[in-house]
Design a protein around this motif. Structure first.
Motif, PDB file in Angstrom:
ATOM      1  N   GLU A  31      -4.532  35.118  16.847  1.00 44.42           N
ATOM      2  CA  GLU A  31      -4.586  34.862  15.413  1.00 44.42           C
ATOM      3  C   GLU A  31      -4.077  33.467  15.090  1.00 44.42           C
ATOM      4  O   GLU A  31      -3.385  32.844  15.878  1.00 44.42           O
ATOM      5  N   THR A  32      -4.425  33.005  13.907  1.00 45.18           N
ATOM      6  CA  THR A  32      -3.993  31.710  13.393  1.00 45.18           C
ATOM      7  C   THR A  32      -3.315  31.931  12.048  1.00 45.18           C
ATOM      8  O   THR A  32      -3.807  32.701  11.228  1.00 45.18           O
ATOM      9  N   ILE A  33      -2.186  31.244  11.856  1.00 44.81           N
ATOM     10  CA  ILE A  33      -1.549  31.268  10.538  1.00 44.81           C
ATOM     11  C   ILE A  33      -1.438  29.828  10.044  1.00 44.81           C
ATOM     12  O   ILE A  33      -1.340  28.895  10.836  1.00 44.81           O
ATOM     13  N   GLU A  34      -1.475  29.671   8.744  1.00 49.19           N
ATOM     14  CA  GLU A  34      -1.283  28.360   8.139  1.00 49.19           C
ATOM     15  C   GLU A  34       0.179  28.261   7.720  1.00 49.19           C
ATOM     16  O   GLU A  34       0.634  29.001   6.850  1.00 49.19           O
ATOM     17  N   LEU A  35       0.914  27.361   8.383  1.00 49.18           N
ATOM     18  CA  LEU A  35       2.337  27.212   8.090  1.00 49.18           C
ATOM     19  C   LEU A  35       2.571  26.551   6.745  1.00 49.18           C
ATOM     20  O   LEU A  35       3.472  26.923   6.001  1.00 49.18           O
ATOM     21  N   VAL A  39      -1.477  22.613   8.255  1.00 54.86           N
ATOM     22  CA  VAL A  39      -0.767  22.828   9.525  1.00 54.86           C
ATOM     23  C   VAL A  39      -1.021  24.267   9.975  1.00 54.86           C
ATOM     24  O   VAL A  39      -0.600  25.215   9.315  1.00 54.86           O
ATOM     25  N   PHE A  40      -1.727  24.389  11.110  1.00 58.40           N
ATOM     26  CA  PHE A  40      -2.136  25.700  11.600  1.00 58.40           C
ATOM     27  C   PHE A  40      -1.507  25.980  12.959  1.00 58.40           C
ATOM     28  O   PHE A  40      -1.453  25.107  13.824  1.00 58.40           O
ATOM     29  N   LEU A  41      -1.039  27.211  13.157  1.00 62.07           N
ATOM     30  CA  LEU A  41      -0.413  27.633  14.402  1.00 62.07           C
ATOM     31  C   LEU A  41      -1.177  28.825  14.951  1.00 62.07           C
ATOM     32  O   LEU A  41      -1.377  29.816  14.254  1.00 62.07           O
ATOM     33  N   ILE A  50       0.441  29.034  20.988  1.00 59.60           N
ATOM     34  CA  ILE A  50      -0.334  28.380  22.049  1.00 59.60           C
ATOM     35  C   ILE A  50      -1.013  27.099  21.573  1.00 59.60           C
ATOM     36  O   ILE A  50      -1.504  26.326  22.389  1.00 59.60           O
ATOM     37  N   ASN A  51      -1.040  26.856  20.276  1.00 53.93           N
ATOM     38  CA  ASN A  51      -1.717  25.675  19.755  1.00 53.93           C
ATOM     39  C   ASN A  51      -1.216  25.379  18.339  1.00 53.93           C
ATOM     40  O   ASN A  51      -0.951  26.293  17.570  1.00 53.93           O
ATOM     41  N   ILE A  52      -1.085  24.105  18.037  1.00 49.54           N
ATOM     42  CA  ILE A  52      -0.803  23.700  16.662  1.00 49.54           C
ATOM     43  C   ILE A  52      -1.763  22.581  16.306  1.00 49.54           C
ATOM     44  O   ILE A  52      -2.026  21.704  17.115  1.00 49.54           O
ATOM     45  N   GLU A  53      -2.323  22.666  15.123  1.00 47.46           N
ATOM     46  CA  GLU A  53      -3.258  21.649  14.636  1.00 47.46           C
ATOM     47  C   GLU A  53      -2.746  21.137  13.295  1.00 47.46           C
ATOM     48  O   GLU A  53      -2.380  21.924  12.423  1.00 47.46           O
ATOM     49  N   ILE A  54      -2.710  19.816  13.168  1.00 50.12           N
ATOM     50  CA  ILE A  54      -2.231  19.193  11.933  1.00 50.12           C
ATOM     51  C   ILE A  54      -3.361  18.339  11.375  1.00 50.12           C
ATOM     52  O   ILE A  54      -3.761  17.345  11.975  1.00 50.12           O
ATOM     53  N   ILE A  55      -3.882  18.759  10.234  1.00 56.51           N
ATOM     54  CA  ILE A  55      -4.971  18.056   9.556  1.00 56.51           C
ATOM     55  C   ILE A  55      -4.359  17.088   8.550  1.00 56.51           C
ATOM     56  O   ILE A  55      -3.354  17.404   7.917  1.00 56.51           O
ATOM     57  N   SER A  56      -4.959  15.898   8.417  1.00 56.50           N
ATOM     58  CA  SER A  56      -4.377  14.811   7.615  1.00 56.50           C
ATOM     59  C   SER A  56      -2.999  14.471   8.155  1.00 56.50           C
ATOM     60  O   SER A  56      -2.023  14.310   7.414  1.00 56.50           O
ATOM     61  N   ALA A  57      -2.929  14.345   9.472  1.00 57.28           N
ATOM     62  CA  ALA A  57      -1.660  14.168  10.178  1.00 57.28           C
ATOM     63  C   ALA A  57      -0.875  12.954   9.711  1.00 57.28           C
ATOM     64  O   ALA A  57       0.349  13.026   9.569  1.00 57.28           O
ATOM     65  N   SER A  58      -1.547  11.835   9.469  1.00 54.67           N
ATOM     66  CA  SER A  58      -0.813  10.630   9.064  1.00 54.67           C
ATOM     67  C   SER A  58      -0.087  10.831   7.745  1.00 54.67           C
ATOM     68  O   SER A  58       0.997  10.290   7.542  1.00 54.67           O
ATOM     69  N   LYS A  59      -0.652  11.638   6.862  1.00 53.65           N
ATOM     70  CA  LYS A  59       0.004  11.912   5.583  1.00 53.65           C
ATOM     71  C   LYS A  59       1.151  12.903   5.747  1.00 53.65           C
ATOM     72  O   LYS A  59       2.223  12.731   5.170  1.00 53.65           O
ATOM     73  N   ILE A  60       0.930  13.946   6.547  1.00 53.07           N
ATOM     74  CA  ILE A  60       1.958  14.975   6.731  1.00 53.07           C
ATOM     75  C   ILE A  60       3.157  14.415   7.493  1.00 53.07           C
ATOM     76  O   ILE A  60       4.314  14.677   7.150  1.00 53.07           O
ATOM     77  N   ILE A  61       2.889  13.617   8.526  1.00 53.84           N
ATOM     78  CA  ILE A  61       3.967  13.044   9.338  1.00 53.84           C
ATOM     79  C   ILE A  61       4.514  11.769   8.712  1.00 53.84           C
ATOM     80  O   ILE A  61       5.584  11.306   9.061  1.00 53.84           O
TER      81      ILE A  61
END
Length: 83
Positions: A31-35, A39-41, A50-61
């Motif tokens: 399963e995937t949850i949106e933190l 930001v998805f885990l 097992i995986n983390i995905e960060i969309i619009s990473a430059s803005k979030i970080i």
């Protein structure tokens, strides 16, 4: 409580501004949850991340796109998971 170390692969797509950090194992996805927004885990069958995905990473970080590759290259290539 046990801590296991897994090899991980870090990728950054500057065109899409997406960071992906994935455990390098053939682990089935459960399963995937949106933190938070963008930001998805992902979890395996044992509810371990097992995986983390960060969309619009430059803005979030809050980092320039050019610097995100350097940041990821400086990270350890392992992922510690608390069990």
């Amino acid at each position: 409580m046990e801590i296991k170390e897994y090899n991980a692969e870090y990728t950054y797509d500057s065109n899409l501004d997406v960071i992906n950090i994935e455990v390098k194992h053939d682990i089935p996805h459960k399963e995937t949850i949106e933190l938070e927004f963008g930001v998805f885990l992902d979890f395996n069958q044992n509810d371990l991340p097992i995986n983390i995905e960060i969309i619009s990473a430059s803005k979030i970080i809050n980092a320039d796109k050019k610097n995100l590759c350097a940041i990821l290259m400086g990270m350890s290539q392992s992922l510690l998971v608390q069990m």
